[in-house]
Design an enzyme around this catalytic site. Structure first.
Site, PDB file in Angstrom:
ATOM      1  N   LYS A  50       2.012   2.078   7.735  1.00  0.00           N
ATOM      2  CA  LYS A  50       2.365   3.419   7.362  1.00  0.00           C
ATOM      3  C   LYS A  50       1.579   4.482   7.880  1.00  0.00           C
ATOM      4  O   LYS A  50       0.392   3.936   8.419  1.00  0.00           O
ATOM      5  CB  LYS A  50       2.389   3.405   5.903  1.00  0.00           C
ATOM      6  CG  LYS A  50       1.010   3.234   5.162  1.00  0.00           C
ATOM      7  CD  LYS A  50       1.346   3.366   3.803  1.00  0.00           C
ATOM      8  CE  LYS A  50       0.316   4.087   3.054  1.00  0.00           C
ATOM      9  NZ  LYS A  50       0.430   4.171   1.563  1.00  0.00           N
ATOM     10  N   CYS A  68      -0.652  -5.360   0.718  1.00  0.00           N
ATOM     11  CA  CYS A  68      -0.109  -5.468  -0.738  1.00  0.00           C
ATOM     12  C   CYS A  68       1.338  -5.728  -1.014  1.00  0.00           C
ATOM     13  O   CYS A  68       1.244  -6.930  -1.679  1.00  0.00           O
ATOM     14  CB  CYS A  68      -0.498  -4.063  -1.641  1.00  0.00           C
ATOM     15  SG  CYS A  68      -2.444  -3.805  -1.498  1.00  0.00           S
ATOM     16  N   ASN A 113       4.336  -3.297  -8.390  1.00  0.00           N
ATOM     17  CA  ASN A 113       4.422  -3.308  -6.897  1.00  0.00           C
ATOM     18  C   ASN A 113       5.829  -4.102  -6.643  1.00  0.00           C
ATOM     19  O   ASN A 113       6.512  -3.988  -5.817  1.00  0.00           O
ATOM     20  CB  ASN A 113       3.299  -4.221  -6.345  1.00  0.00           C
ATOM     21  CG  ASN A 113       2.089  -3.386  -5.982  1.00  0.00           C
ATOM     22  OD1 ASN A 113       2.127  -2.088  -5.979  1.00  0.00           O
ATOM     23  ND2 ASN A 113       0.992  -4.061  -5.610  1.00  0.00           N
ATOM     24  N   LYS A 126       0.067  -4.366 -12.970  1.00  0.00           N
ATOM     25  CA  LYS A 126       0.084  -4.236 -11.233  1.00  0.00           C
ATOM     26  C   LYS A 126       1.189  -5.104 -10.650  1.00  0.00           C
ATOM     27  O   LYS A 126       1.885  -4.611  -9.772  1.00  0.00           O
ATOM     28  CB  LYS A 126      -1.343  -4.669 -10.834  1.00  0.00           C
ATOM     29  CG  LYS A 126      -1.573  -4.736  -9.324  1.00  0.00           C
ATOM     30  CD  LYS A 126      -1.572  -3.340  -8.876  1.00  0.00           C
ATOM     31  CE  LYS A 126      -1.352  -3.317  -7.341  1.00  0.00           C
ATOM     32  NZ  LYS A 126      -2.535  -2.932  -6.869  1.00  0.00           N
TER      33      LYS A 126
HETATM   34  C1  UDX Z   1       1.310   0.117  -2.420  1.00  0.00           C
HETATM   35  C2  UDX Z   1       1.550   0.651  -3.669  1.00  0.00           C
HETATM   36  O1  UDX Z   1       2.215   1.968  -3.639  1.00  0.00           O
HETATM   37  C3  UDX Z   1       0.180   0.948  -4.478  1.00  0.00           C
HETATM   38  O2  UDX Z   1       0.455   1.437  -5.874  1.00  0.00           O
HETATM   39  C4  UDX Z   1      -0.651  -0.356  -4.563  1.00  0.00           C
HETATM   40  O3  UDX Z   1      -1.836  -0.429  -5.220  1.00  0.00           O
HETATM   41  C5  UDX Z   1      -0.664  -1.117  -3.060  1.00  0.00           C
HETATM   42  O4  UDX Z   1       0.516  -1.321  -2.585  1.00  0.00           O
HETATM   43  P1  UDX Z   1       0.427   0.792   0.116  1.00  0.00           P
HETATM   44  O5  UDX Z   1       0.397  -0.644   0.340  1.00  0.00           O
HETATM   45  O6  UDX Z   1      -0.779   1.547   0.265  1.00  0.00           O
HETATM   46  O7  UDX Z   1       0.272   0.802  -1.833  1.00  0.00           O
HETATM   47  O8  UDX Z   1       1.837   1.490   0.527  1.00  0.00           O
HETATM   48  P2  UDX Z   1       2.894   2.207   0.004  1.00  0.00           P
HETATM   49  O9  UDX Z   1       2.815   3.768   0.352  1.00  0.00           O
HETATM   50  O10 UDX Z   1       3.352   1.718  -1.336  1.00  0.00           O
HETATM   51  O11 UDX Z   1       4.142   1.790   1.235  1.00  0.00           O
HETATM   52  C6  UDX Z   1       4.434   0.393   1.323  1.00  0.00           C
HETATM   53  C7  UDX Z   1       5.216   0.243   2.413  1.00  0.00           C
HETATM   54  O12 UDX Z   1       6.650   0.548   1.973  1.00  0.00           O
HETATM   55  C8  UDX Z   1       4.930   0.873   3.649  1.00  0.00           C
HETATM   56  O13 UDX Z   1       5.077  -0.315   4.693  1.00  0.00           O
HETATM   57  C9  UDX Z   1       5.900   2.037   3.613  1.00  0.00           C
HETATM   58  O14 UDX Z   1       6.276   2.253   5.078  1.00  0.00           O
HETATM   59  C10 UDX Z   1       7.223   1.262   2.805  1.00  0.00           C
HETATM   60  N1  UDX Z   1       8.015   2.387   2.323  1.00  0.00           N
HETATM   61  C11 UDX Z   1       7.530   3.092   1.419  1.00  0.00           C
HETATM   62  C12 UDX Z   1       9.287   2.340   2.669  1.00  0.00           C
HETATM   63  O15 UDX Z   1       9.809   1.507   3.770  1.00  0.00           O
HETATM   64  N2  UDX Z   1      10.435   3.261   2.209  1.00  0.00           N
HETATM   65  C13 UDX Z   1       9.550   3.952   1.385  1.00  0.00           C
HETATM   66  O16 UDX Z   1      10.652   4.810   0.703  1.00  0.00           O
HETATM   67  C14 UDX Z   1       8.408   3.869   0.920  1.00  0.00           C
END
Ligand code: UDX
Length: 437
Positions: free
Chosen positions: A327, A264, A212, A208
């Site tokens: 997001k 996260c 991340n 995990k």
């Molecule tokens: C994340 C992991 O993806 C997931 O597998 C884990 O269990 C928990 O943490 P999450 O926090 O829900 O999930 O969001 P995620 O979709 O991963 O996006 C994280 C952040 O990255 C957001 O702020 C998003 O806007 C940003 N992001 C994502 C970018 O800036 N660019 C990208 O290309 C993708």
């Protein structure tokens, strides 16, 4: 199978509902009375697409109940620990108070041969410590680490059809009794072809943290490229398209913008660095410090770009920020880059209005000094500059011609690079993306 889920936040509430959907008899337990009342009335205490409908659907079957009393866990064969592991105040490490409290409360309700299954994101070594604790109370019960990879906004589908299942058991043996029980819990996704890996405890915990960290690194990599693009006049979106066509790299998680936030990625990479330091392996993860700084620099960059767009001073400028959640499809504002930028702009003298379709209530609790407006048109009325900071579909669909009639100044800073720059410019807007000419 009878299942208890301890902790009903973003992770546990979804997990409880999904386990009931898979046919199990589930009790969700949380110390927060309000949360339990909401869930018992089939209302998700946060915004997650499909969760309200799922709760209603499974509660009608009678397979899902909720309680504030941990003794409701007695009689379940599998007990999932789904409590939060926030960042410690003033430190990088993870705060394990909730995990420890959940375990302590659960122990008197565990029978021989039950499984205690940790899903929370924890520092490596936690599972073995909890396994020792469990074996003191109930030597015939087993502790498994089964990390959760769900993304907010896609939590229901990610739980019902995960990319993979990881079971961390003592010694990492495929023949462990716990494997058979968990296979029964997840029989539906396994039958649909979800791959399953059996590992030892530390590997499962590290999967995990590593996943991340990799995602955070990928985002910071492209944001570092955005900095170089800004300095050289190149376009990071085309660069990402081109490198993403290489299968080994892939286009996902290469969207440059205001950086990552949420409950996260930021705290998980910090906790990982802190844990590596404790283990004497801190050098291995020093690059994550750079990943973190690149990410935080994006926020400062947006404030500077906004100042440039506003002609050199933010004082008295009316700025409307589109998006408060970290997001889209989420109401979560934990470490939201959008909100942190809005607060910075306000501190530097701008008159900031924030709008968001779902996250305003949470945003108001975190930053009460900002002005919030739920109606998009009203929020944009009279603005000198617009900042698109969370890529909700309704913001991506904005028509520059229509918007120009509402605002005072035609300036758009697209913090997520999701708008058609040519179209906005052709409509008379001064358009700025991040890492784009
Ligand atoms: C994340 C992991 O993806 C997931 O597998 C884990 O269990 C928990 O943490 P999450 O926090 O829900 O999930 O969001 P995620 O979709 O991963 O996006 C994280 C952040 O990255 C957001 O702020 C998003 O806007 C940003 N992001 C994502 C970018 O800036 N660019 C990208 O290309 C993708």
């Amino acid at each position: 199978m009878r299942i208890s889920v301890i902790g009903c936040g973003y992770l546990g509430a979804v997990h409880a509902a999904c386990m009931a959907k898979l046919g199990h008899e589930v009790v969700g337990i949380d110390i927060d009375e309000r949360r339990i009342l909401e869930l018992s009335a089939s209302r998700a205490p946060f915004y997650e697409p499909g969760l309200d409908e799922l709760l209603k659907d499974v509660q009608e079957t009678g397979r899902l109940s909720f309680s504030t009393d941990v003794s409701a866990a007695a009689g379940s064969t599998v007990h999932f620990i789904c409590v939060g592991t926030p960042q410690k105040k003033g430190e990088n490490g993870a705060d394990l108070r909730h995990v420890d409290a959940a375990m302590e409360a659960l122990l008197p309700n565990v029978r021989p041969s039950d499984l205690v299954v940790g899903k929370s994101t924890v520092p490596v070594g936690t599972a073995s410590r909890l396994a020792d604790l469990l074996s003191e109370y109930q030597p015939d019960a087993h502790l498994v680490w089964n990390p959760e990879f769900l993304r907010e906004g896609h939590a229901v589908e990610d739980t019902l059809s995960p990319d993979r299942l990881v079971y961390g058991v003592e010694e990492g043996s495929e023949d462990h009794a716990a494997v058979t029980i968990l296979d029964e819990v997840y029989s539906a996704p396994l039958a649909n072809g979800t791959p399953r890996l059996v590992t030892d405890h530390p590997t499962a915990e590290l999967v995990k943290a590593a996943a991340n960290s990799f995602l955070a690194t990928k985002i910071s990599f492209i944001n570092a490229m955005a900095e170089v693009c800004e300095a050289s006049g190149a376009d990071v979106t085309r660069l990402a398209d081109a490198i993403g066509m290489d299968d080994r790299i892939g286009r996902k998680f290469l969207n440059a913008g205001i950086g990552f936030g949420g409950g996260c990625l930021p705290k998980d990479i910090r906790a990982f660095m802190a844990r590596a330091g404790e283990l004497g392996a801190d050098q291995a993860l020093t690059f994550l410090r750079e990943v973190d700084s690149i990410n935080m620099r994006r926020r400062t960059r947006v404030v500077e770009l906004t100042r440039e767009l506003c002609g050199g001073s933010l004082l008295g400028q009316h700025i409307t920020v589109l998006g408060a959640a970290f997001k889209p499809e989420s109401d979560d504002v934990r470490d939201s880059p959008a909100l942190s930028i809005a607060a910075q702009l306000q501190l530097q003298g701008a008159v900031v209005t924030v709008t968001d379709p779902k996250a305003l209530q949470n945003a108001e609790k975190r930053f009460p000094e900002l002005q919030y407006e739920p109606d998009l048109d009203t929020a944009m009325a009279g603005a000198d500059t617009l900042l698109l900071l969370t890529e909700w579909q309704q913001y991506k669909d904005l028509d520059p011609f229509e918007v120009s009639e509402r605002v005072n100044g035609l300036r758009m800073l697209d913090g997520r690079n999701v708008l058609d720059a040519a179209k906005w410019r052709a409509s008379g807007w001064q358009y700025r993306g991040l890492g784009r000419p």
